[in-house]
Design a protein around this motif. Structure first.
Motif, mmCIF file in Angstrom:
data_model
loop_
_atom_site.group_PDB
_atom_site.id
_atom_site.type_symbol
_atom_site.label_atom_id
_atom_site.label_comp_id
_atom_site.label_asym_id
_atom_site.label_seq_id
_atom_site.Cartn_x
_atom_site.Cartn_y
_atom_site.Cartn_z
ATOM 1 N N UNK A 151 -43.200 -16.360 -5.341
ATOM 2 C CA UNK A 151 -42.255 -16.748 -4.340
ATOM 3 C C UNK A 151 -41.734 -17.894 -4.807
ATOM 4 N N UNK A 152 -42.375 -18.983 -5.591
ATOM 5 C CA UNK A 152 -41.549 -20.225 -5.773
ATOM 6 C C UNK A 152 -40.457 -19.520 -6.808
ATOM 7 N N UNK A 153 -40.874 -18.767 -7.993
ATOM 8 C CA UNK A 153 -39.860 -18.417 -8.791
ATOM 9 C C UNK A 153 -38.834 -17.749 -8.340
ATOM 10 N N UNK A 154 -38.821 -16.772 -7.183
ATOM 11 C CA UNK A 154 -37.720 -16.094 -6.803
ATOM 12 C C UNK A 154 -36.902 -16.820 -5.742
ATOM 13 N N UNK A 155 -37.503 -17.953 -5.044
ATOM 14 C CA UNK A 155 -36.659 -19.055 -4.354
ATOM 15 C C UNK A 155 -35.808 -19.920 -5.330
ATOM 16 N N UNK A 156 -36.352 -20.317 -6.498
ATOM 17 C CA UNK A 156 -35.550 -20.864 -7.604
ATOM 18 C C UNK A 156 -34.725 -20.278 -8.067
ATOM 19 N N UNK A 157 -34.873 -19.080 -8.435
ATOM 20 C CA UNK A 157 -33.792 -18.290 -9.034
ATOM 21 C C UNK A 157 -32.337 -18.194 -8.376
ATOM 22 N N UNK A 158 -32.741 -17.689 -7.024
ATOM 23 C CA UNK A 158 -31.775 -17.384 -6.243
ATOM 24 C C UNK A 158 -31.071 -18.681 -5.568
ATOM 25 N N UNK A 159 -31.626 -19.872 -5.594
ATOM 26 C CA UNK A 159 -31.027 -20.995 -5.481
ATOM 27 C C UNK A 159 -30.106 -21.362 -6.296
ATOM 28 N N UNK A 160 -30.510 -20.897 -7.701
ATOM 29 C CA UNK A 160 -29.642 -21.360 -8.781
ATOM 30 C C UNK A 160 -28.526 -20.331 -8.653
ATOM 31 N N UNK A 161 -28.512 -19.233 -8.522
ATOM 32 C CA UNK A 161 -27.515 -18.387 -8.758
ATOM 33 C C UNK A 161 -26.507 -18.099 -7.489
ATOM 34 N N UNK A 162 -26.751 -18.752 -6.435
ATOM 35 C CA UNK A 162 -26.214 -18.357 -5.103
ATOM 36 C C UNK A 162 -24.652 -18.164 -4.975
ATOM 37 N N UNK A 169 -32.949 -5.070 2.531
ATOM 38 C CA UNK A 169 -31.736 -4.661 1.706
ATOM 39 C C UNK A 169 -31.966 -5.081 0.369
ATOM 40 N N UNK A 170 -32.629 -4.510 -0.527
ATOM 41 C CA UNK A 170 -33.042 -4.817 -1.832
ATOM 42 C C UNK A 170 -33.727 -6.204 -1.901
ATOM 43 N N UNK A 171 -34.323 -6.332 -0.895
ATOM 44 C CA UNK A 171 -35.340 -7.570 -1.056
ATOM 45 C C UNK A 171 -36.818 -7.663 -1.231
ATOM 46 N N UNK A 172 -37.307 -6.246 -1.088
ATOM 47 C CA UNK A 172 -38.759 -6.025 -1.329
ATOM 48 C C UNK A 172 -39.004 -6.023 -2.791
ATOM 49 N N UNK A 173 -37.927 -6.012 -3.578
ATOM 50 C CA UNK A 173 -37.986 -5.398 -5.025
ATOM 51 C C UNK A 173 -38.392 -6.766 -5.879
ATOM 52 N N UNK A 174 -38.510 -8.046 -5.077
ATOM 53 C CA UNK A 174 -39.012 -9.277 -5.683
ATOM 54 C C UNK A 174 -40.497 -9.567 -5.376
ATOM 55 N N UNK A 175 -40.998 -8.616 -4.443
ATOM 56 C CA UNK A 175 -42.636 -8.759 -4.254
ATOM 57 C C UNK A 175 -43.460 -8.059 -5.249
ATOM 58 N N UNK A 176 -44.610 -8.571 -5.585
ATOM 59 C CA UNK A 176 -45.539 -7.645 -6.357
ATOM 60 C C UNK A 176 -45.924 -6.694 -5.551
ATOM 61 N N UNK A 216 -29.617 -19.343 -16.317
ATOM 62 C CA UNK A 216 -30.894 -18.977 -16.972
ATOM 63 C C UNK A 216 -32.111 -18.919 -15.873
ATOM 64 N N UNK A 217 -32.601 -17.987 -15.698
ATOM 65 C CA UNK A 217 -33.636 -17.939 -14.476
ATOM 66 C C UNK A 217 -35.189 -17.470 -15.169
ATOM 67 N N UNK A 218 -35.857 -17.185 -14.022
ATOM 68 C CA UNK A 218 -37.241 -16.712 -14.601
ATOM 69 C C UNK A 218 -37.860 -16.190 -13.302
ATOM 70 N N UNK A 219 -37.784 -14.725 -12.952
ATOM 71 C CA UNK A 219 -38.446 -13.903 -11.862
ATOM 72 C C UNK A 219 -38.475 -12.647 -12.208
ATOM 73 N N UNK A 220 -39.138 -11.882 -11.339
ATOM 74 C CA UNK A 220 -39.200 -10.409 -11.506
ATOM 75 C C UNK A 220 -38.742 -9.521 -10.714
ATOM 76 N N UNK A 221 -38.409 -8.230 -11.177
ATOM 77 C CA UNK A 221 -37.634 -7.113 -10.177
ATOM 78 C C UNK A 221 -38.586 -5.990 -10.273
#
Length: 225
Positions: A7-18, A123-130, A171-176
């Motif tokens: 959750x922290x990684x996903x938040x940080x990644x989208x803050x970076x690329x927004x 809409x394409x948001x559950x793809x970041x959850x384990x 540069x980011x670090x998160x899962x899809x």
């Protein structure tokens, strides 16, 4: 317990690329007639277009990002608001669509009352959850929807995890996660939903694989199991 790392990684990644994300996906729905048709169907169901639909009422897009789908749903006549994990995304959404309501929140614990929504879109948001986290999230979706309320999911169809280290020029670090539609439908059923439509389409443009869409309903208490 502390906040999970994903959750922290996903938040940080989208803050970076927004900001760059908003620029790159701007106008994308205009090129996707099938997706627009699905959103229009959802809007008609939520608006009371069938006898089984919930009474017209509030709708939330969970994982709204920069607000483009939220704004599209508003254009279809829905009373809609957007929630997103990323403060950076929410800031862009508020700037882009100042007449709409956006707030920071996680789909793992929605700040919404029980049974208060006529519809919910992810809409394409559950793809970041384990995948292990999905059943609890689907139970949360069920909690906030009124009986007869509609759920629309969009996600990448498959069964794999991709680790992104570069996205939208950053540069980011998160899962899809690519998710099997049959498994997602079964998890929705286990959470108490009735899945009434599903669609898988072939990849287009930059997409790396098939895309899936599920429409489900929280049944009325009197509905048969």
């Amino acid at each position: 317990m502390g906040e999970p790392n994903w959750l922290r990684e996903t938040r940080a990644a989208y803050d970076e690329v927004a900001v760059d994300y908003a620029r790159l996906v701007h106008g994308e729905l205009a090129r996707k007639p099938l997706e627009r048709a699905l959103l229009a169907t959802f809007a008609e169901l939520v608006g009371g277009g069938t006898t089984r639909a919930a009474a017209s009422g509030p709708v939330v897009e969970v994982g709204c990002g920069t607000g483009r789908v939220t704004a599209h749903l508003r254009g279809l006549g829905l009373d809609v608001a957007g929630l997103d994990l990323s403060p950076g995304m929410v800031a862009v959404a508020r700037e882009s669509w100042p007449g709409l309501r956006f707030a920071v929140a996680s789909m793992t614990a929605l700040p919404l009352p029980d049974g208060g929504l006529a519809g919910l879109v992810a809409w394409y948001s559950i793809i970041h959850l384990p995948p292990a986290a999905l059943p609890a999230v689907f139970a949360e979706f069920h909690r906030v929807l009124a009986p007869g309320g509609e759920l629309l999911l969009a996600f990448k169809a498959g069964d794999r995890r991709i680790r992104l280290e570069q996205a939208y020029g950053h540069t980011v670090s998160y899962d899809v996660h690519w998710l099997p539609p049959d498994r997602i439908a079964a998890q929705l059923a286990a959470a108490g939903f009735a899945v009434h439509a599903r669609l898988v389409r072939e990849p287009e443009d930059y997409e790396r694989g098939p895309q899936a869409y599920l429409l489900a309903r929280r049944p009325h208490d009197a509905d048969p199991a």
